[in-house]
Design an enzyme around this catalytic site. Structure first.
Site, PDB file in Angstrom:
ATOM      1  N   ALA A 153      12.355  48.582  47.622  1.00 10.49           N
ATOM      2  CA  ALA A 153      11.393  47.816  48.419  1.00 10.49           C
ATOM      3  C   ALA A 153      10.631  48.719  49.393  1.00 10.49           C
ATOM      4  CB  ALA A 153      12.120  46.724  49.194  1.00 10.49           C
ATOM      5  N   LEU A 188      16.367  46.905  53.876  1.00 11.73           N
ATOM      6  CA  LEU A 188      15.489  46.740  52.712  1.00 11.73           C
ATOM      7  C   LEU A 188      16.141  47.471  51.546  1.00 11.73           C
ATOM      8  CD1 LEU A 188      11.782  47.419  53.846  1.00 11.73           C
ATOM      9  CD2 LEU A 188      12.725  45.260  53.010  1.00 11.73           C
ATOM     10  N   ASP A 189      16.112  46.879  50.347  1.00 13.87           N
ATOM     11  CA  ASP A 189      16.614  47.564  49.157  1.00 13.87           C
ATOM     12  C   ASP A 189      15.840  48.862  48.950  1.00 13.87           C
ATOM     13  OD1 ASP A 189      18.458  45.596  48.532  1.00 13.87           O
ATOM     14  OD2 ASP A 189      17.072  44.471  47.271  1.00 13.87           O
ATOM     15  N   PRO A 190      16.472  49.875  48.320  1.00  8.70           N
ATOM     16  CA  PRO A 190      15.783  51.154  48.094  1.00  8.70           C
ATOM     17  C   PRO A 190      14.421  51.007  47.408  1.00  8.70           C
ATOM     18  CG  PRO A 190      18.101  51.400  47.582  1.00  8.70           C
ATOM     19  CD  PRO A 190      17.887  49.938  47.895  1.00  8.70           C
TER      20      PRO A 190
END
Length: 300
Positions: free
Chosen positions: A49, A45-47
């Protein structure tokens, strides 16, 4: 290289990832909290998110590919009227538009993103180009050419339209999907541009965000036996595969890497499946004529 110290502990911990942390930072904190020898996650997951980050400990790391391949659901807000260089709110605005589509126009544009589609990942992504991460090149100011790749989108639905500038969507998709690319491409197809403002992974395979454990709780219970209560069996990582029952003799053969006898009701010749003894996973492999031919064996 010395052996990594720590406990031989196996299972899944479902984290409700907070905003601002990288997926790797979460894995490292969880490994430390459990004092586990081995840990890995199923799908970055992107930071920025939040939501489901499923982390496997010990032998459960062998089931990671099945969670990575499983369907996942994302709830996200698209900011209409602006494109950014990262396709999310972290980046800088590179173009704007005064156009604002109606709810009906948005709904009509969504089916083009369903089914088997081709998707170009964001320039700022971990995709490798000639052995180098795309984001490293993008940060260096290069205009990165990334090839489109296939993505299966099970559904893309309009959930809410809080105001003219924002639309909330929910997508269920397969492996390797970029929500940021969906937001970018939808904004382009509507002629108004767009980028992701907020993103939450609601579920991933068998794991739900609402059952997730917070990082605050993990830090609070770190290194204590109470934390082990939140560990889920490694078998949950095999939820999408047929379960075949084996015997003590079959289990002994499977653990040595040999085909073992199994009883099945729902697997067909050539299916990937897993064998259990008293409910515990023994091996994953291919089912052929009354036997499982193991590809991965669990040492629990």
């Amino acid at each position: 290289m010395g052996r990594r110290k720590g406990r031989d502990i196996s299972g899944w911990i479902v984290v409700d990832k907070p905003e601002g942390m990288t997926s790797n930072a979460v894995v490292n904190k969880v490994r430390w909290a459990f004092d586990a020898k081995k840990a890995g996650h199923a799908g970055t997951l992107d930071p920025a998110a939040t939501g489901v980050l499923a982390i496997a400990l010990g032998e459960a790391t062998k089931t990671v590919p099945y969670i990575t391949d499983a369907l996942k659901a994302y709830r996200f807000t698209v900011r209409l009227g602006a494109a950014t260089n990262t396709d999310d709110a972290e980046g800088e605005v590179i173009a704007t538009s005064d156009a604002r589509p109606t709810d009906d126009q948005i709904a009509a544009a969504l089916p083009a993103f369903e089914g088997d589609i081709m998707q170009v990942p964001p320039q700022f992504s971990a995709v490798k180009i000639d052995g180098e991460r795309a984001y490293a090149r993008a940060r260096a100011g290069e205009d990165v050419e990334i090839a489109a790749r296939p993505l299966y989108v099970d559904s893309l639905e309009l959930i809410a339209r809080p105001d003219a500038d924002h639309v909330e969507l929910e997508m269920v998709c397969g492996k390797g999907g970029y929500v940021r690319s969906i937001a970018r491409d939808l904004g382009q197809s509507l002629g108004c541009l767009g980028h992701v403002q907020t993103l939450r992974r609601v579920w991933s395979g068998p794991f739900d965000a609402e059952d997730g454990v917070s990082m605050a709780l993990i830090e609070e219970l770190a290194k204590s036996p109470d934390l082990d209560d939140y560990l889920r069996p490694l078998e949950e990582g095999l939820a999408d595969l047929p379960e075949l029952r084996t015997t003590h003799e079959g289990a002994a053969r499977l653990r040595n890497g040999n085909p073992g006898i199994v009883v099945t009701a729902d697997a067909e010749y050539g299916d990937e499946a897993w064998a259990s003894l008293d409910g515990q996973a023994v091996a994953v492999g291919i089912y052929k004529a009354g036997e499982l031919h193991p590809s991965r064996v669990f040492n629990t």
